[in-house]
Design a protein around this motif. Structure first.
Motif, PDB file in Angstrom:
ATOM      1  N   SER A  95      31.312  50.133  59.403  1.00 21.65           N
ATOM      2  CA  SER A  95      31.643  51.278  60.250  1.00 21.65           C
ATOM      3  C   SER A  95      31.402  52.608  59.527  1.00 21.65           C
ATOM      4  N   MET A  96      31.676  52.664  58.208  1.00 20.42           N
ATOM      5  CA  MET A  96      31.443  53.895  57.418  1.00 20.42           C
ATOM      6  C   MET A  96      29.958  54.232  57.421  1.00 20.42           C
ATOM      7  N   ASN A  97      29.169  53.189  57.188  1.00 19.86           N
ATOM      8  CA  ASN A  97      27.724  53.351  57.149  1.00 19.86           C
ATOM      9  C   ASN A  97      27.219  53.847  58.510  1.00 19.86           C
ATOM     10  N   ALA A  98      27.775  53.270  59.575  1.00 23.90           N
ATOM     11  CA  ALA A  98      27.376  53.664  60.934  1.00 23.90           C
ATOM     12  C   ALA A  98      27.713  55.136  61.161  1.00 23.90           C
ATOM     13  N   GLU A  99      28.884  55.520  60.698  1.00 23.02           N
ATOM     14  CA  GLU A  99      29.332  56.913  60.847  1.00 23.02           C
ATOM     15  C   GLU A  99      28.349  57.857  60.170  1.00 23.02           C
ATOM     16  N   LYS A 100      27.900  57.426  58.979  1.00 20.64           N
ATOM     17  CA  LYS A 100      26.936  58.224  58.202  1.00 20.64           C
ATOM     18  C   LYS A 100      25.652  58.460  59.009  1.00 20.64           C
ATOM     19  N   HIS A 101      25.256  57.414  59.776  1.00 23.30           N
ATOM     20  CA  HIS A 101      24.045  57.540  60.595  1.00 23.30           C
ATOM     21  C   HIS A 101      24.350  58.104  61.983  1.00 23.30           C
ATOM     22  N   ARG A 102      25.584  58.493  62.186  1.00 28.36           N
ATOM     23  CA  ARG A 102      26.083  59.011  63.478  1.00 28.36           C
ATOM     24  C   ARG A 102      25.808  58.011  64.615  1.00 28.36           C
ATOM     25  N   VAL A 103      26.173  56.768  64.312  1.00 23.66           N
ATOM     26  CA  VAL A 103      25.995  55.685  65.285  1.00 23.66           C
ATOM     27  C   VAL A 103      27.350  55.017  65.492  1.00 23.66           C
ATOM     28  N   SER A 104      27.674  54.723  66.743  1.00 33.03           N
ATOM     29  CA  SER A 104      28.969  54.053  66.967  1.00 33.03           C
ATOM     30  C   SER A 104      28.748  52.533  66.960  1.00 33.03           C
ATOM     31  N   ILE A 105      29.731  51.833  66.429  1.00 32.84           N
ATOM     32  CA  ILE A 105      29.597  50.365  66.380  1.00 32.84           C
ATOM     33  C   ILE A 105      30.842  49.715  66.954  1.00 32.84           C
ATOM     34  N   SER A 106      30.659  48.735  67.818  1.00 34.73           N
ATOM     35  CA  SER A 106      31.829  48.109  68.445  1.00 34.73           C
ATOM     36  C   SER A 106      31.611  46.601  68.606  1.00 34.73           C
ATOM     37  N   PRO A 154      20.505  59.110  65.991  1.00 32.79           N
ATOM     38  CA  PRO A 154      21.826  59.749  65.932  1.00 32.79           C
ATOM     39  C   PRO A 154      22.424  59.793  67.341  1.00 32.79           C
ATOM     40  N   GLY A 155      23.682  59.439  67.442  1.00 31.07           N
ATOM     41  CA  GLY A 155      24.350  59.406  68.757  1.00 31.07           C
ATOM     42  C   GLY A 155      24.197  58.067  69.439  1.00 31.07           C
ATOM     43  N   GLY A 156      23.442  57.176  68.840  1.00 35.12           N
ATOM     44  CA  GLY A 156      23.217  55.852  69.449  1.00 35.12           C
ATOM     45  C   GLY A 156      24.392  54.914  69.234  1.00 35.12           C
ATOM     46  N   SER A 157      24.234  53.692  69.712  1.00 38.74           N
ATOM     47  CA  SER A 157      25.349  52.747  69.556  1.00 38.74           C
ATOM     48  C   SER A 157      24.852  51.345  69.199  1.00 38.74           C
ATOM     49  N   VAL A 158      25.792  50.627  68.583  1.00 40.30           N
ATOM     50  CA  VAL A 158      25.521  49.215  68.261  1.00 40.30           C
ATOM     51  C   VAL A 158      26.667  48.394  68.862  1.00 40.30           C
ATOM     52  N   THR A 159      26.316  47.348  69.608  1.00 44.84           N
ATOM     53  CA  THR A 159      27.365  46.483  70.164  1.00 44.84           C
ATOM     54  C   THR A 159      27.151  45.063  69.675  1.00 44.84           C
ATOM     55  N   VAL A 160      28.236  44.502  69.124  1.00 45.53           N
ATOM     56  CA  VAL A 160      28.164  43.099  68.697  1.00 45.53           C
ATOM     57  C   VAL A 160      28.973  42.296  69.713  1.00 45.53           C
ATOM     58  N   GLU A 161      28.368  41.254  70.248  1.00 46.00           N
ATOM     59  CA  GLU A 161      29.077  40.433  71.247  1.00 46.00           C
ATOM     60  C   GLU A 161      29.125  38.977  70.776  1.00 46.00           C
TER      61      GLU A 161
END
Ligand code: ADP
Length: 445
Positions: free
Chosen positions: A308-319, A351-358
């Motif tokens: 999540s820290m890494n994602a924040e650095k890339h300005r990407v949300s992860i859920s 930047p501003g994108g998202s990652v979803t793990v299902e």
């Protein structure tokens, strides 16, 4: 193989010829025996019909020279005349098989072995009008003597036939083996078919294995070349920075900058080497990975937290979405699989994108088994169609500079592919350039 087939053919031919010759000897001897008895019968009949028995003493003397023995026997079995022995000393002949038969049915014959094995005596007896019996007999070769006298000719014929067989076997074996030799020399030719239809599946299998071996050899060669190239780049930059510092011409500020460069390159080298070692370990552990029951959802959660820290650095949300679901797997490998897929989804994102793990279990309607599905979906840059097949190859990158600048080695998805294979899982990639990528892994255990 050629020699073996050759030897087998010659052996079979020799055996067949030998057996035929022995059999022929028996057939020939039987004919010979019949002929001798036939002749004796003719003599006896002739003498009886022409009433020559009246002058048996005269005839006996002449026939003696031809090797024919004449014996005249009375109705009581007593010997009345014999051209070769003294009849007064001869015992009663009524018990002799040929005489007994002749007395009973008019004619009789017998063949008796003489003392030596080399000859047999043939007897033919006919009953006379006065109820006495006339017996004609002759010594002739036994089956052994017939066989041994024909042996030199038989051996000569055998040798000639065996030599003929050897020559024929040589050509025949050559003809048999030629298509196989031809095939061995043309294994690279994919369309090679055989003159022998029984060999076709065997040939296809060998060709397939040959292709696999060649492909593996080529892949290994390419991999070694790629590894050398990938190692060379950071090492060259480390060496360059070090050289600049060594000359003493660099300012303090430059030294700090160069040291940073050296640090980055060294880290790059370390990551690269770690990935290479990991790949070779996976290559080796294909058969012996230890499996345990794992909760895929829990592990995905840990991974999402860690990144999540890494994602924040890339300005990407992860859920993370889904529900607990258990799989049989190797913990370290599943951690690596999750990490590589999520890390890529963050690095190749906007930047501003998202990652979803299902993560969720799915019951198969057809056979009632349960599949466990993991999907890592991103809204990133996507993968152009023409690259989608190749991104799982070692060191294959769509955009080399983006991969390198984000710390990629080009080996992450190759490791993922390996892990999926070890777990007998399936994988599905759906990606659209500019829109995003979704990679699904389907576990069936
Ligand atoms: P790297 O270390 O370069 O990321 P990988 O083996 O993980 O190597 O991936 C190979 C290539 O596939 C990457 O260089 C990148 O071009 C492409 N790729 C992988 N994952 C994604 C993704 N989620 N979105 C877009 N491209 C991706």
């Amino acid at each position: 193989m050629k020699k073996k087939i050759n030897r087998m053919l010659v052996f079979i031919a020799t055996l067949a010829i030998g057996c035929t010759m022995i059999l022929l000897t028996f057939v020939y001897y039987d004919l010979f025996r019949k002929q001798v008895l036939e002749d004796l019968r003719a003599y006896a009949m002739l003498m009886r019909e022409s009433e020559a028995t009246e002058q048996v003493e005269v005839l006996g003397g002449e026939l003696d020279d031809c090797g024919i023995r004449l014996t005249l026997i009375g109705a009581d079995g007593s010997v009345l005349f014999d051209n070769e022995a003294d009849q007064t000393r001869m015992e009663n002949h009524s018990e002799r098989p040929e005489i007994a038969e002749a007395l009973q049915s008019g004619e009789g014959y017998a063949v008796r072995k003489s003392e030596t094995l080399a000859a047999s005596t043939f007897y033919y007896a006919v009953r006379l009008d006065n109820q006495g019996v006339l017996r004609v007999s002759k010594d002739a070769g036994s089956i052994y003597s017939v066989f041994f006298s024909a042996l030199p000719i038989l051996l000569g014929v055998l040798v000639i036939l065996v030599i003929l067989c050897m020559i024929l076997a040589h050509f025949l074996t050559g003809n048999l083996i030629r298509p196989i030799e031809h095939l061995a020399q043309n294994l690279d030719d994919g369309n090679e078919s055989s003159d022998y239809e029984e060999l076709t599946p065997f040939i296809s299998m060998i060709q397939e294995q040959h292709r696999d071996i060649m492909k593996n050899a080529q892949m290994r060669q390419e991999f070694t070349a790629n590894v050398s190239h990938e190692l060379k780049t950071p090492l060259t930059s480390i060496s360059g920075y070090a050289e600049l510092i060594e000359t003493g011409m660099a300012s303090d500020e430059d030294v700090t900058r160069f040291a940073h460069g050296i640090h980055n390159s060294a880290n790059r080298l370390l990551t690269l080497i770690n990935d290479i070692i990991r790949l070779s370990q996976l290559d080796a552990s294909e058969q012996q990975a230890s499996f345990e029951t794992l909760d895929l959802y829990d592990m995905a959660e840990t991974c999402v937290d860690m990144l999540s820290m890494n994602a924040e650095k890339h300005r990407v949300s992860i859920s993370l979405m889904g529900e607990p679901c258990q799989i049989q797997g190797n913990r370290q490998m599943i951690e690596e699989l999750l990490y590589n897929l999520c890390d890529n989804a963050i690095r190749y994102n906007n930047p501003g994108g998202s990652v979803t793990v299902e993560v969720w279990p799915k019951k198969q309607e057809t056979n009632g088994t349960e599949e466990k599905i993991l999907v890592v979906r991103d809204t990133g840059i996507g993968i152009p169609k023409e690259h989608q097949e190749r991104i799982f190859e070692r060191f294959y990158r769509v955009d080399k500079s983006r991969s390198k600048s984000t710390g990629g080695t080009g080996l992450g998805l190759a490791i993922v592919k390996h892990i999926i294979a070890i777990h007998n899982a399936d994988m599905k990639l759906v990606s659209e350039e500019g829109k995003g990528t979704s990679i699904s892994v389907i576990f069936s255990n």
